[in-house]
Scaffold this motif. Structure first.
Motif, PDB file in Angstrom:
ATOM      1  N   ASP A 186     -65.081  -7.288  31.012  1.00 44.42           N
ATOM      2  CA  ASP A 186     -64.940  -8.656  30.532  1.00 44.42           C
ATOM      3  C   ASP A 186     -64.973  -9.582  31.733  1.00 44.42           C
ATOM      4  O   ASP A 186     -64.908  -9.145  32.870  1.00 44.42           O
ATOM      5  CB  ASP A 186     -63.635  -8.815  29.762  1.00 44.42           C
ATOM      6  CG  ASP A 186     -63.691  -9.940  28.747  1.00 44.42           C
ATOM      7  OD1 ASP A 186     -64.683 -10.696  28.754  1.00 44.42           O
ATOM      8  OD2 ASP A 186     -62.767 -10.064  27.941  1.00 44.42           O
ATOM      9  N   SER A 187     -65.060 -10.869  31.471  1.00 42.44           N
ATOM     10  CA  SER A 187     -65.079 -11.828  32.571  1.00 42.44           C
ATOM     11  C   SER A 187     -63.635 -12.155  32.987  1.00 42.44           C
ATOM     12  O   SER A 187     -62.717 -12.087  32.175  1.00 42.44           O
ATOM     13  CB  SER A 187     -65.806 -13.100  32.147  1.00 42.44           C
ATOM     14  OG  SER A 187     -65.049 -13.802  31.199  1.00 42.44           O
TER      15      SER A 187
ATOM     16  N   ARG B   3     -62.343 -14.949  33.459  1.00 40.42           N
ATOM     17  CA  ARG B   3     -61.842 -16.076  32.677  1.00 40.42           C
ATOM     18  C   ARG B   3     -61.263 -15.607  31.339  1.00 40.42           C
ATOM     19  O   ARG B   3     -60.184 -16.036  30.936  1.00 40.42           O
ATOM     20  CB  ARG B   3     -62.963 -17.080  32.433  1.00 40.42           C
ATOM     21  CG  ARG B   3     -62.480 -18.338  31.713  1.00 40.42           C
ATOM     22  CD  ARG B   3     -63.604 -19.297  31.443  1.00 40.42           C
ATOM     23  NE  ARG B   3     -64.246 -19.695  32.677  1.00 40.42           N
ATOM     24  CZ  ARG B   3     -65.439 -20.268  32.739  1.00 40.42           C
ATOM     25  NH1 ARG B   3     -66.106 -20.521  31.641  1.00 40.42           N
ATOM     26  NH2 ARG B   3     -65.964 -20.604  33.892  1.00 40.42           N
ATOM     27  N   ASN B   4     -61.965 -14.706  30.661  1.00 34.66           N
ATOM     28  CA  ASN B   4     -61.471 -14.207  29.379  1.00 34.66           C
ATOM     29  C   ASN B   4     -60.219 -13.364  29.541  1.00 34.66           C
ATOM     30  O   ASN B   4     -59.301 -13.437  28.711  1.00 34.66           O
ATOM     31  CB  ASN B   4     -62.556 -13.407  28.668  1.00 34.66           C
ATOM     32  CG  ASN B   4     -63.677 -14.281  28.171  1.00 34.66           C
ATOM     33  OD1 ASN B   4     -63.529 -15.488  28.057  1.00 34.66           O
ATOM     34  ND2 ASN B   4     -64.818 -13.677  27.901  1.00 34.66           N
TER      35      ASN B   4
ATOM     36  N   HIS C  12     -57.385 -15.818  30.068  1.00 38.62           N
ATOM     37  CA  HIS C  12     -57.007 -16.484  28.821  1.00 38.62           C
ATOM     38  C   HIS C  12     -56.256 -15.540  27.889  1.00 38.62           C
ATOM     39  O   HIS C  12     -55.337 -15.964  27.184  1.00 38.62           O
ATOM     40  CB  HIS C  12     -58.238 -17.053  28.117  1.00 38.62           C
ATOM     41  CG  HIS C  12     -58.662 -18.381  28.642  1.00 38.62           C
ATOM     42  ND1 HIS C  12     -57.934 -19.537  28.461  1.00 38.62           N
ATOM     43  CD2 HIS C  12     -59.746 -18.751  29.373  1.00 38.62           C
ATOM     44  CE1 HIS C  12     -58.540 -20.551  29.033  1.00 38.62           C
ATOM     45  NE2 HIS C  12     -59.643 -20.109  29.610  1.00 38.62           N
ATOM     46  N   THR C  13     -56.637 -14.265  27.893  1.00 34.93           N
ATOM     47  CA  THR C  13     -55.928 -13.297  27.044  1.00 34.93           C
ATOM     48  C   THR C  13     -54.501 -13.108  27.530  1.00 34.93           C
ATOM     49  O   THR C  13     -53.559 -13.114  26.730  1.00 34.93           O
ATOM     50  CB  THR C  13     -56.666 -11.943  27.050  1.00 34.93           C
ATOM     51  OG1 THR C  13     -57.997 -12.148  26.572  1.00 34.93           O
ATOM     52  CG2 THR C  13     -55.964 -10.937  26.168  1.00 34.93           C
TER      53      THR C  13
ATOM     54  N   LYS D 220     -52.529 -16.152  26.637  1.00 36.70           N
ATOM     55  CA  LYS D 220     -52.191 -16.214  25.210  1.00 36.70           C
ATOM     56  C   LYS D 220     -50.957 -15.381  24.905  1.00 36.70           C
ATOM     57  O   LYS D 220     -50.102 -15.804  24.117  1.00 36.70           O
ATOM     58  CB  LYS D 220     -53.380 -15.712  24.393  1.00 36.70           C
ATOM     59  CG  LYS D 220     -53.167 -15.759  22.904  1.00 36.70           C
ATOM     60  CD  LYS D 220     -54.448 -15.388  22.184  1.00 36.70           C
ATOM     61  CE  LYS D 220     -54.297 -14.030  21.587  1.00 36.70           C
ATOM     62  NZ  LYS D 220     -55.446 -13.593  20.814  1.00 36.70           N
TER      63      LYS D 220
ATOM     64  N   CYS E 133     -57.224 -20.865  34.686  1.00 36.47           N
ATOM     65  CA  CYS E 133     -58.107 -19.879  34.051  1.00 36.47           C
ATOM     66  C   CYS E 133     -59.512 -20.442  33.899  1.00 36.47           C
ATOM     67  O   CYS E 133     -60.501 -19.715  34.056  1.00 36.47           O
ATOM     68  CB  CYS E 133     -57.578 -19.479  32.675  1.00 36.47           C
ATOM     69  SG  CYS E 133     -56.140 -18.397  32.714  1.00 36.47           S
ATOM     70  N   ASP E 134     -59.620 -21.723  33.574  1.00 34.14           N
ATOM     71  CA  ASP E 134     -60.935 -22.327  33.386  1.00 34.14           C
ATOM     72  C   ASP E 134     -61.723 -22.417  34.686  1.00 34.14           C
ATOM     73  O   ASP E 134     -62.948 -22.512  34.661  1.00 34.14           O
ATOM     74  CB  ASP E 134     -60.802 -23.719  32.763  1.00 34.14           C
ATOM     75  CG  ASP E 134     -60.367 -23.658  31.305  1.00 34.14           C
ATOM     76  OD1 ASP E 134     -60.536 -22.590  30.685  1.00 34.14           O
ATOM     77  OD2 ASP E 134     -59.864 -24.670  30.801  1.00 34.14           O
TER      78      ASP E 134
ATOM     79  N   ASN F 236     -67.145 -16.808  34.982  1.00 38.60           N
ATOM     80  CA  ASN F 236     -67.349 -16.233  33.659  1.00 38.60           C
ATOM     81  C   ASN F 236     -68.368 -15.097  33.724  1.00 38.60           C
ATOM     82  O   ASN F 236     -69.044 -14.810  32.761  1.00 38.60           O
ATOM     83  CB  ASN F 236     -67.797 -17.316  32.669  1.00 38.60           C
ATOM     84  CG  ASN F 236     -67.408 -16.971  31.253  1.00 38.60           C
ATOM     85  OD1 ASN F 236     -66.547 -16.143  31.025  1.00 38.60           O
ATOM     86  ND2 ASN F 236     -68.052 -17.608  30.299  1.00 38.60           N
TER      87      ASN F 236
END
Length: 95
Positions: A28-29, A31-32, A35-36, A39, A84-85, A89
Motif C-alpha cells: 500500500d502507499s 499515505r493510505n 490514514h488507516t 483512523k 499524512c496528506d 502516494n
C-alpha cells in the motif's frame, strides 16, 4: 517432470506470500497506511471524546476541562491528517 517442479515452486511461492500477508505485510502507499493508522488511533480517540462530551452536555454537565481535552485531541488528529496528506502516494511493500 519439469511441470511438476514448476507447480511445486509456484505452490511454495503462494504459501510464502500468504504467510507474509498474514503477518501484517501489506502492499500500500505510505499515505493510505498513515490514514488507516490515524483512523484507528487519533481520529477514534477524537470521536470517542466528542461522543462523551455530547453525553455530558445532554445530562446537563458543563465540564470545561473535558471540553478542552476533546478540542485538543481533535486538533492533534487534524494535524496528523495534514502530515499524512504530505506523504507520497506511491505503492510500496512494508509492515
Amino acid at each position: 517432470m519439469k511441470f511438476h517442479t514448476f507447480r511445486m515452486r509456484f505452490l511454495w511461492c503462494c504459501i510464502i506470500i500468504a504467510l507474509l500477508l498474514g503477518f501484517g505485510f501489506a502492499c500500500d502507499s505510505p499515505r493510505n497506511v498513515c490514514h488507516t493508522r490515524l483512523k484507528y488511533n487519533e481520529a477514534d480517540a477524537c470521536n470517542r471524546a466528542l461522543f462523551g462530551h455530547i453525553l455530558q452536555v445532554q445530562r446537563g454537565i458543563d465540564n470545561p476541562g473535558f471540553a478542552e481535552t476533546t478540542l485538543y485531541l481533535c486538533f492533534l488528529a487534524e494535524e496528523r491528517r495534514k502530515k499524512c496528506d504530505e506523504r507520497s502516494n506511491i505503492p510500496w511493500i512494508g509492515i
